[in-house]
Design a protein around this motif. Structure first.
Motif, PDB file in Angstrom:
ATOM      1  N   ASP A   1      45.819  43.676  58.578  1.00 31.16           N
ATOM      2  CA  ASP A   1      46.089  44.995  59.170  1.00 31.16           C
ATOM      3  C   ASP A   1      46.330  46.101  58.136  1.00 31.16           C
ATOM      4  N   LYS A   2      45.962  45.877  56.881  1.00 32.70           N
ATOM      5  CA  LYS A   2      46.060  46.915  55.856  1.00 32.70           C
ATOM      6  C   LYS A   2      44.659  47.234  55.373  1.00 32.70           C
ATOM      7  N   SER A   3      44.356  48.533  55.217  1.00 34.38           N
ATOM      8  CA  SER A   3      43.027  48.979  54.791  1.00 34.38           C
ATOM      9  C   SER A   3      43.012  49.304  53.308  1.00 34.38           C
ATOM     10  N   TYR A   4      41.932  48.897  52.656  1.00 34.94           N
ATOM     11  CA  TYR A   4      41.708  49.198  51.245  1.00 34.94           C
ATOM     12  C   TYR A   4      40.317  49.811  51.150  1.00 34.94           C
ATOM     13  N   THR A   5      40.228  51.025  50.604  1.00 32.85           N
ATOM     14  CA  THR A   5      38.957  51.739  50.502  1.00 32.85           C
ATOM     15  C   THR A   5      38.574  51.870  49.032  1.00 32.85           C
ATOM     16  N   SER A   6      37.295  51.606  48.745  1.00 38.09           N
ATOM     17  CA  SER A   6      36.820  51.699  47.363  1.00 38.09           C
ATOM     18  C   SER A   6      36.836  53.146  46.898  1.00 38.09           C
ATOM     19  N   GLU A   7      36.956  53.310  45.593  1.00 43.22           N
ATOM     20  CA  GLU A   7      36.989  54.660  45.030  1.00 43.22           C
ATOM     21  C   GLU A   7      35.602  55.301  45.112  1.00 43.22           C
ATOM     22  N   LYS A   8      35.572  56.618  45.059  1.00 41.83           N
ATOM     23  CA  LYS A   8      34.299  57.336  45.072  1.00 41.83           C
ATOM     24  C   LYS A   8      33.710  57.284  43.673  1.00 41.83           C
TER      25      LYS A   8
ATOM     26  N   ILE B   1      60.327  33.111  44.342  1.00 41.81           N
ATOM     27  CA  ILE B   1      59.035  32.411  44.329  1.00 41.81           C
ATOM     28  C   ILE B   1      58.329  32.583  45.672  1.00 41.81           C
ATOM     29  N   LEU B   2      59.062  32.505  46.743  1.00 40.84           N
ATOM     30  CA  LEU B   2      58.484  32.605  48.077  1.00 40.84           C
ATOM     31  C   LEU B   2      57.973  34.011  48.389  1.00 40.84           C
ATOM     32  N   LEU B   3      58.714  35.039  48.002  1.00 45.12           N
ATOM     33  CA  LEU B   3      58.363  36.410  48.359  1.00 45.12           C
ATOM     34  C   LEU B   3      57.444  37.098  47.368  1.00 45.12           C
ATOM     35  N   LYS B   4      57.231  36.520  46.195  1.00 44.39           N
ATOM     36  CA  LYS B   4      56.395  37.157  45.183  1.00 44.39           C
ATOM     37  C   LYS B   4      54.980  37.462  45.693  1.00 44.39           C
ATOM     38  N   PRO B   5      54.290  36.523  46.369  1.00 38.13           N
ATOM     39  CA  PRO B   5      52.945  36.856  46.864  1.00 38.13           C
ATOM     40  C   PRO B   5      52.938  37.991  47.876  1.00 38.13           C
ATOM     41  N   LEU B   6      54.013  38.146  48.642  1.00 43.30           N
ATOM     42  CA  LEU B   6      54.070  39.216  49.632  1.00 43.30           C
ATOM     43  C   LEU B   6      54.194  40.588  48.987  1.00 43.30           C
ATOM     44  N   ALA B   7      54.748  40.633  47.783  1.00 40.13           N
ATOM     45  CA  ALA B   7      54.962  41.907  47.105  1.00 40.13           C
ATOM     46  C   ALA B   7      53.790  42.280  46.187  1.00 40.13           C
ATOM     47  N   GLN B   8      52.722  41.493  46.234  1.00 41.73           N
ATOM     48  CA  GLN B   8      51.583  41.745  45.360  1.00 41.73           C
ATOM     49  C   GLN B   8      50.971  43.111  45.653  1.00 41.73           C
ATOM     50  N   ASN B   9      50.671  43.838  44.606  1.00 46.51           N
ATOM     51  CA  ASN B   9      50.051  45.143  44.727  1.00 46.51           C
ATOM     52  C   ASN B   9      48.533  44.944  44.764  1.00 46.51           C
ATOM     53  N   ILE B  10      47.952  44.963  45.953  1.00 46.01           N
ATOM     54  CA  ILE B  10      46.530  44.700  46.112  1.00 46.01           C
ATOM     55  C   ILE B  10      45.743  45.963  45.816  1.00 46.01           C
ATOM     56  N   LYS B  11      44.703  45.810  44.985  1.00 43.13           N
ATOM     57  CA  LYS B  11      43.835  46.936  44.631  1.00 43.13           C
ATOM     58  C   LYS B  11      42.391  46.539  44.869  1.00 43.13           C
ATOM     59  N   LEU B  12      41.588  47.523  45.257  1.00 46.59           N
ATOM     60  CA  LEU B  12      40.153  47.345  45.428  1.00 46.59           C
ATOM     61  C   LEU B  12      39.457  48.102  44.305  1.00 46.59           C
ATOM     62  N   THR B  13      38.730  47.385  43.468  1.00 50.65           N
ATOM     63  CA  THR B  13      38.018  48.015  42.353  1.00 50.65           C
ATOM     64  C   THR B  13      36.512  47.844  42.538  1.00 50.65           C
ATOM     65  N   THR B  14      35.760  48.666  41.837  1.00 47.13           N
ATOM     66  CA  THR B  14      34.303  48.640  41.927  1.00 47.13           C
ATOM     67  C   THR B  14      33.726  48.354  40.553  1.00 47.13           C
ATOM     68  N   LYS B  15      32.899  47.320  40.464  1.00 50.28           N
ATOM     69  CA  LYS B  15      32.206  46.989  39.220  1.00 50.28           C
ATOM     70  C   LYS B  15      30.728  47.284  39.430  1.00 50.28           C
ATOM     71  N   MET B  16      30.188  48.130  38.555  1.00 50.05           N
ATOM     72  CA  MET B  16      28.811  48.587  38.726  1.00 50.05           C
ATOM     73  C   MET B  16      28.280  49.139  37.423  1.00 50.05           C
ATOM     74  N   PRO B  17      26.953  49.247  37.306  1.00 51.80           N
ATOM     75  CA  PRO B  17      26.405  49.916  36.126  1.00 51.80           C
ATOM     76  C   PRO B  17      26.550  51.430  36.271  1.00 51.80           C
ATOM     77  N   ASP B  18      26.591  52.138  35.154  1.00 57.16           N
ATOM     78  CA  ASP B  18      26.634  53.597  35.198  1.00 57.16           C
ATOM     79  C   ASP B  18      25.274  54.180  35.573  1.00 57.16           C
ATOM     80  N   LYS B  19      24.218  53.443  35.151  1.00 59.31           N
ATOM     81  CA  LYS B  19      22.848  53.915  35.374  1.00 59.31           C
ATOM     82  C   LYS B  19      21.985  52.760  35.847  1.00 59.31           C
ATOM     83  N   ALA B  20      20.917  53.109  36.562  1.00 56.86           N
ATOM     84  CA  ALA B  20      19.921  52.124  36.987  1.00 56.86           C
ATOM     85  C   ALA B  20      18.561  52.802  36.954  1.00 56.86           C
TER      86      ALA B  20
END
Length: 158
Positions: A113-120, A13-32
């Motif tokens: 101290d960990k970097s997460y970059t959005s997808e292209k 229970i204590l270590l579960k949050p530390l092992a979380q797989n953090i992801k950066l996602t992008t939500k956007m329209p396909d067209k504008a």
């Protein structure tokens, strides 16, 4: 033996949050539509504090708003097991005046101290209908001219 199970359960229970797989996602329209606002949300699947955000400049993008921080928490229970999901989003409102296909501005978020970059990603900007494009441009210039000028000074991707 009971103590060993309790210790293992406690550590899990204590270590579960530390092992979380953090992801950066992008939500956007396909067209504008050229000259009209559109929103992009960069979202981390984690609760964060004191993050540092940097963005890549993209020609022809004007930032009308952003980053605007959003947080949410969802809790669900299934067969006695409770799961909590945290998300932290960073919303931007952009405008592009010329039709074409453009790369979306990428952001990098540094958390603990960990970097997460959005997808292209790319967005297709369609030509405005003459009549609706003119009215959208007038609405944008009257409703956001003051704030757009302020935002442009610090957050324009041009």
């Amino acid at each position: 033996m009971k103590k060993v199970y309790l210790i293992i359960l406690f550590l899990t229970i204590l270590l579960k949050p530390l092992a979380q797989n953090i992801k950066l996602t992008t939500k956007m329209p396909d067209k504008a539509i050229a000259g009209e606002r559109f929103r992009v949300i960069y979202e981390l699947n984690a609760q964060t504090k004191n993050e540092k955000i940097t963005s890549s400049p993209v020609e022809d993008f004007q930032t009308l708003l952003g980053p605007s921080r959003q947080t949410s928490m969802q809790t669900s229970s299934n067969n006695g097991v409770t799961t909590t999901t945290h998300t932290t989003g960073f919303a931007y409102v952009f405008i592009v005046d010329k039709p074409g296909t453009y790369p979306l501005p990428q952001i990098t978020i540094v958390v603990d101290d960990k970097s997460y970059t959005s997808e292209k990603k790319t967005i297709e900007i369609l030509p405005a209908n003459k009549q609706s494009g003119d009215s959208a441009r007038k609405a944008n210039s009257t409703s956001s001219s003051g704030s757009a000028t302020q935002e442009k000074s610090g957050h324009t991707f041009a």
